[in-house]
Design an enzyme around this catalytic site. Structure first.
Site, PDB file in Angstrom:
ATOM      1  N   ARG A   1       0.856  -1.188   0.000  1.00  0.00           N
ATOM      2  CA  ARG A   1       0.000   0.000   0.000  1.00  0.00           C
ATOM      3  C   ARG A   1       0.890   1.236   0.000  1.00  0.00           C
ATOM      4  O   ARG A   1       1.957   1.249   0.625  1.00  0.00           O
ATOM      5  CB  ARG A   1      -0.920   0.017   1.231  1.00  0.00           C
ATOM      6  CG  ARG A   1      -2.038  -1.011   1.179  1.00  0.00           C
ATOM      7  CD  ARG A   1      -3.092  -0.703   0.107  1.00  0.00           C
ATOM      8  NE  ARG A   1      -4.157  -1.690   0.037  1.00  0.00           N
ATOM      9  CZ  ARG A   1      -4.211  -2.711  -0.829  1.00  0.00           C
ATOM     10  NH1 ARG A   1      -3.234  -2.884  -1.698  1.00  0.00           N
ATOM     11  NH2 ARG A   1      -5.247  -3.526  -0.851  1.00  0.00           N
TER      12      ARG A   1
ATOM     13  N   HIS B   1      -0.798   0.198  -9.814  1.00  0.00           N
ATOM     14  CA  HIS B   1      -1.484  -0.752  -8.932  1.00  0.00           C
ATOM     15  C   HIS B   1      -1.977  -1.977  -9.712  1.00  0.00           C
ATOM     16  O   HIS B   1      -3.178  -2.282  -9.737  1.00  0.00           O
ATOM     17  CB  HIS B   1      -2.649  -0.079  -8.193  1.00  0.00           C
ATOM     18  CG  HIS B   1      -3.041  -0.818  -6.941  1.00  0.00           C
ATOM     19  ND1 HIS B   1      -3.510  -0.189  -5.817  1.00  0.00           N
ATOM     20  CD2 HIS B   1      -3.018  -2.142  -6.630  1.00  0.00           C
ATOM     21  CE1 HIS B   1      -3.773  -1.089  -4.881  1.00  0.00           C
ATOM     22  NE2 HIS B   1      -3.471  -2.291  -5.360  1.00  0.00           N
TER      23      HIS B   1
END
Ligand code: NDP
Length: 302
Positions: free
Chosen positions: A217, A265
């Site tokens: 993250r 991502h």
């Protein structure tokens, strides 16, 4: 069994045909007004979670559940399972190995040299000369660890609890772990304890010429500190798949930094083909009154 599919990100047309085939006796629906037995969620529409009190299982369609846990609308009484998708596990290992090899074999430098038509042979190291440090030895980290060991890398790992993975040395002390590490791979969940872990002194403790690979993250990394470590030459490279703000804004300096590789991502995307059998198994477990797989520990935050 009545199963709600609630997502603003995942397309029902990718999931429902596979789910209906795997569980022909169950009824799948998209409208959150009806009380389901099981809810499948990923970025659910506003107003969905508060109606799930009494549901037998909330099953995330994603591996990371920090957004769901942070949502006060998620009822406390409902078991929450995250998705451990074997297709994602394999994809994540491919991405991490690609970056480790890019750094280890100087491919990022050869790409730069090619742009300048520079013929320069750099020192070749053995994989066993390199130590890769894995922050997180969970579903993803342990698969990455085994594959790095198979390639001959030295692998050290950091996790909350002891872990036995052949060829991997777990180091309980973060400082000692970082001091051993040249290539740092982050596969931690985002919790109050792990936020900002790749920053400040922790970056300085990594070995000179190393790299950072963050595929967990964005908030694990303090971006300004990472840029400083790259600019000073302490670190050779950073590979970043996740960011505090996504999409990464066009004016963010990470986009154009010469020592940074940015991916949007995509290190491991949920693949309904490999995810549906895991979800079907959990729905069957609910039907049989058994404990579902991959339940989230709300105290631990992951
Ligand atoms: P797991 O929950 O299986 O593993 C997490 C690991 O982190 C465990 O080894 C755990 O320790 C360790 N850990 C947690 N908190 C701490 C702490 N405070 N100190 C030390 N170690 C800690 O997670 P996964 O492997 O399935 O996934 C990891 C993360 O990857 C996800 O949370 C998500 O954020 C990210 N992800 C990113 C994707 C992408 O495309 N970029 C795709 C999928 C996931 P212990 O073993 O002791 O519990």
């Amino acid at each position: 069994m009545k199963v709600l599919f609630a997502s603003e990100s995942e397309k029902p047309e990718d999931w429902l045909p596979l789910l209906e085939k795997a569980l022909p006796q169950d009824r799948f629906f998209l409208d959150g007004k009806e009380r389901p037995d099981v809810a499948l969620v990923a970025n659910p529409p506003p107003g969905t979670l508060e109606r799930l009190s009494g549901t037998k299982l909330v099953q995330s369609l994603w591996m990371g559940v920090e957004k769901l846990l942070a949502d006060p609308a998620l009822p406390r009484d409902v078991p929450l399972a995250r998705l451990v998708d074997p297709g994602m596990v394999a994809a994540m290992s491919e991405m991490v190995l690609a970056h480790v090899l890019d750094w280890h074999r100087h491919l990022f430098l050869y790409r730069y040299h090619q742009q300048h038509a520079t013929w320069r042979q750099l020192d070749q190291k053995l994989a066993s000369d390199r130590t890769v440090g894995l922050l997180g030895l969970g579903e993803l980290g342990s698969d990455v660890a085994r594959k790095l060991v198979a390639l001959g890398f030295k692998v050290v790992g950091y996790s909350r609890r002891p872990k036995q993975i052949e060829g991997v040395r777990r180091i309980a002390d973060l400082q000692l772990f970082l001091e051993q590490t040249e290539a740092l791979v982050c596969l931690l969940p985002l919790t109050p304890q792990t936020r900002g872990i790749i920053g400040g002194d922790n970056l300085r403790r990594l070995r000179q010429g190393g790299c950072v690979i963050n595929v967990a993250r964005g908030a694990h990394v303090v971006a300004a500190d990472l840029i400083a470590a790259l600019d000073s030459g302490h670190l050779a490279r950073a590979y970043l798949d996740v960011f505090e703000r996504e999409p990464l804004p066009p004016d963010d300096p990470l986009w154009r930094h010469p020592a940074v590789t940015v991916t949007p991502h995509v290190a491991a995307l949920t693949d309904p083909r490999t995810a549906v059998p895991k979800i079907a198994e959990n729905i069957e477990r609910v039907r049989r009154g058994e404990t579902p797989l991959d339940l989230v520990d709300r105290e631990a935050g992951y």
